[in-house]
Design a protein around this motif. Structure first.
Motif, PDB file in Angstrom:
ATOM      1  N   ILE A 435       1.018  -1.347   0.174  1.00 36.75           N
ATOM      2  CA  ILE A 435      -0.001  -0.034  -0.278  1.00 36.75           C
ATOM      3  C   ILE A 435       0.772   0.637   0.511  1.00 36.75           C
ATOM      4  O   ILE A 435       0.813   2.155  -0.795  1.00 36.75           O
ATOM      5  CB  ILE A 435      -1.419  -0.032   0.952  1.00 36.75           C
ATOM      6  N   GLY A 436       1.794   1.225   1.097  1.00 36.09           N
ATOM      7  CA  GLY A 436       3.188   2.540   1.058  1.00 36.09           C
ATOM      8  C   GLY A 436       3.121   2.496  -0.763  1.00 36.09           C
ATOM      9  O   GLY A 436       3.450   3.707  -0.945  1.00 36.09           O
ATOM     10  N   LYS A 437       3.774   1.361  -1.374  1.00 36.08           N
ATOM     11  CA  LYS A 437       4.607   1.465  -2.646  1.00 36.08           C
ATOM     12  C   LYS A 437       3.848   2.632  -3.474  1.00 36.08           C
ATOM     13  O   LYS A 437       3.769   3.415  -4.566  1.00 36.08           O
ATOM     14  CB  LYS A 437       4.116   0.076  -2.748  1.00 36.08           C
ATOM     15  N   GLU A 438       1.937   1.597  -3.362  1.00 36.73           N
ATOM     16  CA  GLU A 438       1.066   2.748  -4.069  1.00 36.73           C
ATOM     17  C   GLU A 438       1.081   3.839  -4.176  1.00 36.73           C
ATOM     18  O   GLU A 438       0.780   4.498  -5.251  1.00 36.73           O
ATOM     19  CB  GLU A 438       0.034   1.678  -4.456  1.00 36.73           C
ATOM     20  N   ILE A 439       0.961   4.514  -2.622  1.00 30.89           N
ATOM     21  CA  ILE A 439       0.990   5.905  -1.943  1.00 30.89           C
ATOM     22  C   ILE A 439       2.179   6.862  -2.427  1.00 30.89           C
ATOM     23  O   ILE A 439       1.578   7.724  -3.390  1.00 30.89           O
ATOM     24  CB  ILE A 439       0.781   6.255  -0.779  1.00 30.89           C
ATOM     25  N   VAL A 440       2.899   6.069  -2.343  1.00 30.70           N
ATOM     26  CA  VAL A 440       3.823   6.934  -3.219  1.00 30.70           C
ATOM     27  C   VAL A 440       3.880   7.219  -4.875  1.00 30.70           C
ATOM     28  O   VAL A 440       4.107   7.693  -5.397  1.00 30.70           O
ATOM     29  CB  VAL A 440       5.616   6.267  -2.633  1.00 30.70           C
ATOM     30  N   GLU A 441       3.755   6.377  -5.349  1.00 31.46           N
ATOM     31  CA  GLU A 441       3.198   6.086  -6.926  1.00 31.46           C
ATOM     32  C   GLU A 441       2.522   7.045  -7.516  1.00 31.46           C
ATOM     33  O   GLU A 441       1.911   7.951  -8.316  1.00 31.46           O
ATOM     34  CB  GLU A 441       2.864   4.328  -7.607  1.00 31.46           C
ATOM     35  N   ARG A 442       1.105   7.271  -6.768  1.00 32.68           N
ATOM     36  CA  ARG A 442       0.067   8.093  -6.791  1.00 32.68           C
ATOM     37  C   ARG A 442      -0.226   9.407  -6.975  1.00 32.68           C
ATOM     38  O   ARG A 442      -0.432  10.386  -6.492  1.00 32.68           O
ATOM     39  CB  ARG A 442      -1.114   7.581  -6.537  1.00 32.68           C
ATOM     40  N   THR A 443       1.337   9.849  -5.317  1.00 31.40           N
ATOM     41  CA  THR A 443       0.724  11.039  -5.366  1.00 31.40           C
ATOM     42  C   THR A 443       1.406  12.258  -6.316  1.00 31.40           C
ATOM     43  O   THR A 443       0.845  13.287  -5.758  1.00 31.40           O
ATOM     44  CB  THR A 443       2.299  10.816  -3.851  1.00 31.40           C
ATOM     45  N   GLN A 444       1.815  12.105  -6.785  1.00 27.75           N
ATOM     46  CA  GLN A 444       2.068  13.400  -7.826  1.00 27.75           C
ATOM     47  C   GLN A 444       1.075  13.762  -8.238  1.00 27.75           C
ATOM     48  O   GLN A 444       0.876  14.716  -8.560  1.00 27.75           O
ATOM     49  CB  GLN A 444       3.069  12.985  -8.619  1.00 27.75           C
ATOM     50  N   SER A 454      -1.498   8.594   3.088  1.00 25.26           N
ATOM     51  CA  SER A 454      -0.244   7.994   3.778  1.00 25.26           C
ATOM     52  C   SER A 454       0.051   8.156   5.369  1.00 25.26           C
ATOM     53  O   SER A 454       0.668   7.407   6.212  1.00 25.26           O
ATOM     54  CB  SER A 454       0.965   8.634   3.158  1.00 25.26           C
ATOM     55  N   ALA A 455      -1.025   9.431   6.098  1.00 23.43           N
ATOM     56  CA  ALA A 455      -1.197   9.483   7.164  1.00 23.43           C
ATOM     57  C   ALA A 455      -2.002   8.008   8.114  1.00 23.43           C
ATOM     58  O   ALA A 455      -1.697   7.831   9.288  1.00 23.43           O
ATOM     59  CB  ALA A 455      -1.404  10.926   7.540  1.00 23.43           C
ATOM     60  N   LEU A 456      -2.996   8.177   6.996  1.00 25.10           N
ATOM     61  CA  LEU A 456      -4.313   6.908   7.752  1.00 25.10           C
ATOM     62  C   LEU A 456      -3.109   5.232   7.690  1.00 25.10           C
ATOM     63  O   LEU A 456      -3.465   4.809   8.689  1.00 25.10           O
ATOM     64  CB  LEU A 456      -4.643   6.904   6.980  1.00 25.10           C
ATOM     65  N   LEU A 457      -2.366   6.063   7.203  1.00 23.54           N
ATOM     66  CA  LEU A 457      -1.458   4.374   6.434  1.00 23.54           C
ATOM     67  C   LEU A 457      -0.597   4.290   8.413  1.00 23.54           C
ATOM     68  O   LEU A 457      -0.364   3.206   8.588  1.00 23.54           O
ATOM     69  CB  LEU A 457      -0.807   4.267   5.602  1.00 23.54           C
ATOM     70  N   ARG A 458       0.097   5.680   8.361  1.00 30.25           N
ATOM     71  CA  ARG A 458       1.328   5.625   9.236  1.00 30.25           C
ATOM     72  C   ARG A 458       0.064   5.202  10.701  1.00 30.25           C
ATOM     73  O   ARG A 458       1.182   4.467  11.738  1.00 30.25           O
ATOM     74  CB  ARG A 458       1.707   7.042   9.711  1.00 30.25           C
ATOM     75  N   GLU A 459      -0.443   5.892  10.999  1.00 34.88           N
ATOM     76  CA  GLU A 459      -1.759   5.427  12.163  1.00 34.88           C
ATOM     77  C   GLU A 459      -2.199   4.096  11.733  1.00 34.88           C
ATOM     78  O   GLU A 459      -1.764   3.503  13.387  1.00 34.88           O
ATOM     79  CB  GLU A 459      -2.913   6.812  11.655  1.00 34.88           C
TER      80      GLU A 459
END
Length: 570
Positions: A435-444, A454-459
């Motif tokens: 999931i973290g990888k997909e967030i990074v890929e889609r962030t831009q 990303s904040a929800l994942l960290r939480e």
């Protein structure tokens, strides 16, 4: 970057002709003491040696050769592959086997090893064969063909990147697993135990864009790194651990740091008790008297034999203490709150007992150079270990793990073991990394939305690690988060008219939920954009002016244009 496709394969091994196997070992070790035999079995009975058997490596080579003829991008020469070996010697044996296939001349080894004659001056052992170091040296020298290793590496890497059809496979160990950017690299074969950041860095070698026909990066995993693998090797080599307590061996698989600290404390306590009877002032000669015999100039053989159990205990306890200290020393201060003075005192004590061990072993004659037995043990493993063709253990097929979670929910995890806390942690980390990888890929494409994800994942990770929620609730929440990450249009975060288009959602989030202006920006872009506008200053400027007419602010127009360029629908 591209999505990854994952497949775990297993090459099962079996001991054949057990009686001949045992007979060979006994014949070649005739005259060795029981301690020396146990050490030789330990040296050659570990998983790394077993996994480097010629039969097993041959099956992996056959796999890769087959894939080269049948897999996308490999058979047409537009893509190539990397193979991560468990050691430099294993990399050399892989290379040697590939020289007998269609990949001869189209594969190479890239490692930190630089062959030097001085390194093998004492390695040759006569007519019985050569040590691994000599084999490694000779294979490397033949591959280099007289070239300097650095020049050879530079040429090989350049050909791998620019001429993938001419350099189809690189065999590596540690090098090139970080920072090496080779777009043609499409397949990564892993035959090395890896974990955490190092594993993630390695698999990212094959997710670089490279033309329309490269849709995915493929990971082929021969070590089943994404599952909890705790299978024992059930063959004669298990006797190598006879010197250790059963609890010590099983403890290596769980609670690594806690177990190492416990082992360190227990082994030092046992060493102190063992050496307590040594006569003062406890000089080395006093240790000789206690562990070997009264006459240090010519030990009596009966006394040596009588004192052997004490020496074996000294050897095993000191080795355990050294290994445990090496494993836990980096965490003693932060995790266990030791002071630097306490850590240094422990290090001095461990070092002292290692010196006592080495000196006693030399004085007693127990020390045997086991290297000369390497060719015989290699022959044993290569002759009496068979390997079956590989079989697929786990495959995500044509879907990423995040897609599987979105489409199938928790049932997507049915093939991933999670019956113990350790297994649950491994599954959770695998999901989180994906999931973290997909967030990074889609962030831009939508920074504000994916920063929130990303904040929800960290939480959620914090809740899991701190046991705030149970495992079942964690899975429910992580699946819901995966849905929000992968299909933001399917939720209720956006109003109708905005939800349906990714570009409108990006504008809406950037504008803090202003539906009217988000629609106006979208319409302005659609009316002003021209084909192939990215990179064309004139065409980009036309879009910028249309956006500027809506927002009335230069900086805001700059930010929105940057967002426009990240939208695939434009």
């Amino acid at each position: 970057v591209l999505d990854l496709r994952y497949e775990a394969r297993e090459v099962e091994q079996n001991v054949v002709q057990q009686d001949r196997n045992d007979a060979w070992f006994e014949a070649k070790t005739r005259g060795l003491t029981g301690v020396a035999k146990a050490k030789l079995k330990q040296r050659w009975g570990n998983l790394q040696k077993m996994f480097s058997s010629k039969a097993r490596l041959g099956q992996i080579v056959a796999d890769i050769v087959f894939d080269m003829e049948t897999k996308p991008r490999l058979h047409d020469g537009r893509g190539n592959a990397m193979l991560v070996a468990g050691s430099i010697y294993q990399a050399c044996k892989f290379y040697e086997l590939f020289q007998e296939t269609e990949l001869k001349g189209k594969c190479a080894i890239v490692t930190s090893y630089e062959p030097a004659v001085g390194d093998i001056r004492t390695e040759t052992v006569g007519d019985d064969g050569e040590t691994e170091a000599v084999e490694q040296y000779e294979i490397y020298m033949k591959m280099l063909g007289g070239k300097d290793p650095k020049v050879f590496e530079k040429e090989v890497k350049e050909k791998f990147i620019k001429q993938p059809e001419q350099m189809k496979l690189l065999i590596v160990v540690d090098k090139l697993l970080t920072g090496f950017d080779a777009p043609p690299a499409t397949y990564l074969y892993i035959d090395k135990s890896m974990r955490d950041h190092g594993l993630f860095q390695a698999i990212c070698r094959v997710n670089r864009l490279d033309g329309e026909d490269k849709e995915f990066g493929y990971i082929i995993d021969y070590k089943d790194l994404f599952r909890s693998l705790e299978n024992a090797v059930a063959d004669y080599t298990s006797e190598a651990f006879d010197c250790y307590d059963k609890e010590d061996v099983s403890g290596l698989l769980t609670d690594r740091l806690d177990k190492a600290k416990e082992q360190l404390e227990d082994s030092l306590e046992a060493l102190r008790a063992l050496c307590e009877p040594v006569a003062p002032p406890k000089d080395m000669v006093d240790y000789y008297h206690y562990f070997c015999g009264a006459n240090t100039e010519a030990f009596d053989l009966d006394e040596l034999e009588e004192n052997m159990p004490k020496r074996e205990q000294l050897y095993n306890l000191s080795a355990t203490a050294l290994r445990a200290f090496g494993e836990v020393s980096g965490e003693l201060q932060e995790k266990y709150h030791y002071t630097m003075e306490q850590i240094k005192a422990l290090e001095r004590e461990v070092t002292y007992y290692i010196k006592v061990r080495d000196d006693v072993r030399l004085a007693s004659g127990d020390y045997v150079d086991l290297k000369k037995y390497d060719p015989d043990m290699r022959h044993l493993i290569d002759t009496y270990l068979s390997a079956d063709p590989s079989r697929v253990l786990t495959s995500f097929g044509e879907a990423t793990l995040v897609e599987l979670l979105v489409d199938n929910g928790i049932s997507a995890l049915k093939d991933m073991p999670a019956s113990t806390p350790k297994e649950q942690e491994a599954v959770a980390e695998t999901i989180e990394n994906n999931i973290g990888k997909e967030i990074v890929e889609r962030t831009q494409s939508n920074p504000k939305y994916y920063e929130k994800m990303s904040a929800l994942l960290r939480e959620l990770i914090e809740k899991r690690k701190n046991d705030v929620i149970n495992y079942e609730e964690y899975l429910r929440q992580i699946v819901e988060l995966a849905r929000k990450v992968h299909k933001p249009e399917s939720g209720t975060e956006y109003p109708p008219g905005i939800r349906e288009r990714a570009a409108k959602r990006a504008f809406y989030d950037h504008l803090n939920g202003d539906t009217v202006v988000a629609n106006q920006i979208y319409d302005a872009v659609m009316s002003s954009k021209q084909d192939n506008f990215r990179g064309s200053k004139i065409k980009e400027r036309k879009i910028w002016r249309a956006i500027r007419a809506v927002v009335k602010d230069d900086q805001e127009a700059d930010q929105l244009l940057a967002l426009v360029k990240e939208q695939s629908e434009f």
